[in-house]
Write a protein that holds these residues in place. Structure first.
Motif, PDB file in Angstrom:
ATOM      1  N   THR A  14      -8.836 -10.743  -6.018  1.00  0.00           N
ATOM      2  CA  THR A  14      -9.128  -9.141  -5.704  1.00  0.00           C
ATOM      3  C   THR A  14     -10.374  -9.203  -4.883  1.00  0.00           C
ATOM      4  O   THR A  14     -11.409  -9.867  -5.514  1.00  0.00           O
ATOM      5  CB  THR A  14      -9.191  -8.380  -7.115  1.00  0.00           C
ATOM      6  N   GLN A  15     -10.431  -8.239  -3.889  1.00  0.00           N
ATOM      7  CA  GLN A  15     -11.439  -8.358  -3.130  1.00  0.00           C
ATOM      8  C   GLN A  15     -12.587  -8.015  -4.162  1.00  0.00           C
ATOM      9  O   GLN A  15     -12.807  -6.996  -4.904  1.00  0.00           O
ATOM     10  CB  GLN A  15     -11.420  -7.200  -2.246  1.00  0.00           C
ATOM     11  N   THR A  42      -6.047  -9.301  -2.490  1.00  0.00           N
ATOM     12  CA  THR A  42      -5.523  -7.858  -2.851  1.00  0.00           C
ATOM     13  C   THR A  42      -6.649  -7.083  -2.616  1.00  0.00           C
ATOM     14  O   THR A  42      -7.982  -7.044  -3.491  1.00  0.00           O
ATOM     15  CB  THR A  42      -5.097  -7.981  -4.225  1.00  0.00           C
TER      16      THR A  42
END
Length: 401
Positions: A14-15, A42
């Motif tokens: 996840t970013q 993501t």
């Protein structure tokens, strides 16, 4: 063997979004630059794709015509689908050449270095008036509402020919548009209200043109009313959201770096370089710039498949030691000039960058001169940060002197 675009069933990172310091991008970016500069990811809006974190790769993605701008900005609610919808009329930041070229050509002459220099006295007058009002208030004041927001708002309203009296409406709608957690309904309502507001203005200027950019565009006869509306909305939002946050966040950053602030006060000739360093160091487009691969592209051994989303991180690229060799994690107002990514790169590089520079220089120079004892009125950890916005900064900045 190259790596391929992750499928929806494959896990991705996840970013990173959590900052350990209000002025630094998430610490994970350093690891990504060193170990996985092109990483499956993501993003905050739920979309999956690739995150690019190194300076050179960011420039490549933003300048390579094989990457399209038509997918637009990161928003809640997921990606628009495999085939991007056409961008709204006039929203040229979501267009590729040659459509983008048509709009850019019309607007480039409005934001030249020469024209911004001619505008500087008017900007300095606006700055002085806001400082007079601050001084009369005797502190503490919210620097955002008292100083940082009115300056670019007044300037862009003057340039576009937008009534400043309507600022509460367009600032409220603008904030909704750039807020990450706006619902799709809130976003559409705010966007519709902004377009209706500017559309009425376009119709009025068609009947009674005045000396401003919107009137000149109307009189050029090259754009439809819908296109003029889109251009006006884009310039109005970009013209005050970004610079307002840079002025406020830069002030907070300088107050938290007293040695750098003292050096700037002692030698005002550092201001031009200081503005560039603050732009690099703070990089307020915090989640990056989205592009879509128009064909299969290989980048660092990764096969970016046609239709895949790629996000280029400006804030990470601006901390890349491969380009900024003299410790980019430090704020150094005397840093030798080296091209930064704060305004993006390529054909979509920020149209109003010279205006932003002029406003920042005028605002920060006058503020530091007028209030030599300026300081935060609350502990730094109580300043509400714009973690929830596409454009980073502070929601409020209580200061006194």
């Amino acid at each position: 063997m190259t790596n391929t675009q992750p499928t929806n069933t494959e896990p991705t990172k996840t970013q990173p979004t959590v900052r350990s310091c209000p002025f630094d991008p998430p610490a994970e970016y350093r690891t990504l630059r060193e170990q996985e500069p092109v990483a499956p990811m993501t993003f905050p809006d739920g979309a999956a794709g690739w995150l690019v974190t190194r300076y050179d790769d960011v420039r490549t993605v933003l300048s390579d015509p094989r990457f399209s701008a038509k997918r637009g900005i990161l928003r809640p609610g997921g990606p628009e689908g495999d085939v991007p919808a056409p961008p709204p009329p006039g929203l040229f930041i979501m267009m590729d050449a040659p459509e983008h070229t048509r709009f850019r050509r019309l607007l480039t002459g409005q934001f030249t270095v020469r024209r911004m220099r001619q505008l500087t006295p008017a900007v300095e007058k606006i700055v002085a008036e806001q400082l007079d009002a601050m001084a009369a208030a005797e502190g503490p004041v919210d620097l955002v509402q008292a100083f940082a927001l009115p300056i670019p708002s007044l300037v862009i309203c003057e340039l576009l020919g937008v009534p400043y009296a309507d600022r509460e409406e367009f600032q409220r709608n603008s904030a909704t548009i750039v807020r990450l957690n706006s619902s799709p309904e809130e976003f559409q309502q705010a966007q519709g209200a902004m377009r209706a507001f500017i559309h009425q203005l376009v119709l009025a200027k068609r009947e009674n043109p005045t000396d401003d950019i919107l009137s000149e565009l109307v009189q050029s006869g090259e754009l439809t009313d819908e296109e003029l509306t889109g251009v006006g909305v884009l310039l109005l939002i970009a013209g005050h959201e970004t610079t307002a946050n840079m002025i406020a966040l830069s002030t907070m950053c300088l107050l938290q770096n007293p040695e750098q602030l003292a050096a700037l006060r002692a030698d005002p000739s550092l201001m031009d370089g200081a503005v560039e360093e603050l732009l690099r160091y703070l990089s307020i487009i915090q989640f990056g710039v989205r592009r879509t691969a128009l064909e299969d592209v290989e980048l660092h051994g990764h096969q970016i498949k046609e239709g895949s989303m790629v996000v280029a991180s400006l804030s990470s690229g601006n901390r890349d030691t491969a380009h900024f060799t003299d410790d980019p994690e430090l704020l150094d107002l005397a840093r030798p000039h080296s091209a930064h990514l704060a305004f993006g790169h390529g054909i979509h590089q920020c149209l109003g960058q010279q205006l932003a520079r002029a406003e920042m220089k005028a605002a920060l120079s006058a503020l530091l001169d007028r209030f030599p004892t300026l300081r935060l009125a609350v502990p730094v950890d109580e300043v509400p940060m714009r973690d929830d916005m596409l454009v980073y900064g502070v929601h409020e900045l209580p200061v006194t002197w």
